[in-house]
Design an enzyme around this catalytic site. Structure first.
Site, PDB file in Angstrom:
ATOM      1  CG  ASP A   1      -1.976   1.036   1.209  1.00 42.72           C
ATOM      2  OD1 ASP A   1      -1.737   2.120   0.637  1.00 42.72           O
ATOM      3  OD2 ASP A   1      -3.063   0.788   1.756  1.00 42.72           O
ATOM      4  CG  LEU A   2       3.585   1.152  -2.691  1.00 43.62           C
ATOM      5  CD1 LEU A   2       4.291   0.918  -4.015  1.00 43.62           C
ATOM      6  CD2 LEU A   2       4.550   0.977  -1.524  1.00 43.62           C
ATOM      7  CD  GLU A   3      -2.422   5.092   1.449  1.00 40.36           C
ATOM      8  OE1 GLU A   3      -2.881   6.214   1.784  1.00 40.36           O
ATOM      9  OE2 GLU A   3      -2.899   4.022   1.869  1.00 40.36           O
ATOM     10  CD  GLU A   4      -0.177  12.388  -0.745  1.00 40.83           C
ATOM     11  OE1 GLU A   4      -0.612  12.814   0.356  1.00 40.83           O
ATOM     12  OE2 GLU A   4      -0.528  12.845  -1.836  1.00 40.83           O
TER      13      GLU A   4
END
Length: 331
Positions: free
Chosen positions: A150-153
Site C-alpha cells: 500500500d504505497l501512499e504519501e
C-alpha cells in the site's frame, strides 16, 4: 478473467521446518484458499481501531480472508518490521493469535505493508534487498501466501523509497513462488496522479508485474459510484499506455480499493455505491475488490469516530458482504 494462481500447501510440520514459523502460529494449519479470496480480502487492523472479532465476521458473512494492516518501520527508526510502528513482528503475539483464529476457522490472511500513516520500511531500509529481507521476515513468521504493498504519501513521492518497495516486491515474488502480490496506490479522477504513473513506469523498467494494481478512489473529490467507475476506466487506460498492455490484460491486473461510508475527506459511499462498483468490477474482469476497513464496517453509536464505524446507516458487516460476492463470482 485473470488466471487464479493457486499453490499446494504443505502439512503444518513442513511449514514449521521450512518457514521457521513460531510455535503460536505453527499450530494453525494454512487453509488452501484460492487467489480470489486474497484479492477480495478487506483491510482489518488487528492491533488498533477497536478490531472486531474476525471469526464473528467470517461466520456472519462467509468471508474467508482479511488484509491485515499495517507493517511499518519502527517509530524510532530502523529496518525491521513492526505492526503500526510500535509492535515488532519478531516478538508479536497479538497478530499471530488473530491469524491463528482465522486459520482455525478455515480462512487465511494477507498482510499489507505501508499505508497512510507512520514511516515505511522503504523509507528507512538502505536498498531493495534489505527492504525485501524485512518483509521476508513477515512472510516467514506468519507463513504468508499473499502480501499487499500500500504505497501512499509521503513515501509515494519519494523516489528512493518507491525504488526500494518495488524492488523488494519483485524479490519477494521471485523468492516465494505462488505469492499473491498486490500494489495499492492513491486514486484520482484521472485514474491516478503523476506519482502513480511514475510508479507504473518504474515497475515496467524493473520488469516487475504484480498480480494486481489497485487504486483507492476516495479522498480526492469523489462523489458516489459513478465517479469511482470513471476513475477505474481512466486507470485502465493508464495501465494500457504505461505498461503496453491490451485492454483485457489491463482489466485482469486492475483492482478497486474503496472506503466504506464517510471518507476522511467527507465523501460518502453507501451500500448502493459498492454494489455499482462491484457490478463494474465483475463485469469488466477486474482482479481485486477490497475496502478500508472492516474496523469501520459497523454503524456508529455514541461515538462517531471514523476509524471504528462508517457514519452511514448500516448493519454490521454490510460492506464485507460485497467482497464475499466478488470472491464467489471470480473463483
Amino acid at each position: 478473467m485473470h488466471p487464479i494462481r493457486t499453490t499446494i500447501i504443505a502439512a503444518a510440520a513442513t511449514v514449521v521446518a521450512a518457514l521457521a514459523v513460531p510455535p503460536e502460529a505453527a499450530a494453525h494449519e494454512l487453509s488452501p484458499l484460492g487467489a480470489n479470496w486474497y484479492a477480495a480480502a478487506p483491510y482489518l487492523m488487528p492491533e488498533s481501531n477497536n478490531p472486531p472479532d474476525p471469526v464473528a465476521v467470517m461466520s456472519a458473512t462467509g468471508q474467508k480472508a482479511f488484509q491485515l494492516a499495517f507493517i511499518l518501520a519502527p517509530s524510532g527508526g530502523g529496518c525491521t518490521p513492526t505492526w503500526d510502528g510500535t509492535s515488532p513482528v519478531a516478538s508479536d503475539t497479538t497478530a499471530a493469535a488473530t491469524i491463528g483464529r482465522i486459520r482455525d476457522a478455515g480462512g487465511d490472511v494477507s498482510v499489507s505493508v505501508g499505508g497512510y500513516g507512520g514511516t515505511k520500511l522503504g523509507q528507512t531500509c538502505a536498498d531493495p534487498g534489505s527492504t525485501a529481507a524485512a518483509y521476508q521476515q513477515v512472510i516467514d513468521t506468519y507463513g504468508l501466501r499473499a502480501i499487499d504493498f500500500d504505497l501512499e504519501e509521503p513515501e509515494y513521492e519519494n523516489d528512493a523509497a518507491i525504488n526500494n518497495e518495488l524492488g523488494a516486491a519483485q524479490i519477494l515474488q521471485r523468492d516465494n513462488p505462488g505469492l499473491f502480490v498486490s500494489v495499492t496506490m492513491p486514486g484520482t479522477q484521472a485514474g491516478t496522479g503523476w506519482f502513480g504513473t511514475q510508479l507504473l513506469d518504474k515497475a515496467r523498467n524493473l520488469g516487475f508485474t504484480p498480480d494486481d494494481y489497485s487504486i483507492m478512489p476516495f479522498d480526492g473529490g469523489f462523489s458516489g459510484a459513478s465517479s469511482q467507475t470513471d476513475a477505474l476506466e481512466q486507470f485502465h487506460a493508464l495501465l494500457m499506455s504505461h505498461l503496453d498492455w491490451d485492454s483485457a490484460t489491463a482489466y485482469a491486473h486492475e483492482g478497486f480499493s474503496g472506503m466504506n461510508g464517510k471518507s476522511d475527506a467527507g465523501e460518502y459511499f453507501t451500500q448502493s455505491d459498492f454494489q455499482t462498483v462491484l457490478s463494474y468490477a465483475t463485469g469488466h474482469g477486474l482482479s481485486r475488490f477490497t475496502f478500508w476497513s472492516v474496523n469501520r464496517d459497523r454503524a456508529c453509536g455514541s461515538s462517531t469516530d471514523n476509524g471504528v464505524c462508517s457514519n452511514v446507516p448500516q448493519n454490521d458487516w454490510d460492506f464485507t458482504r460485497f467482497t464475499v460476492q466478488f470472491a464467489n463470482t471470480t473463483r
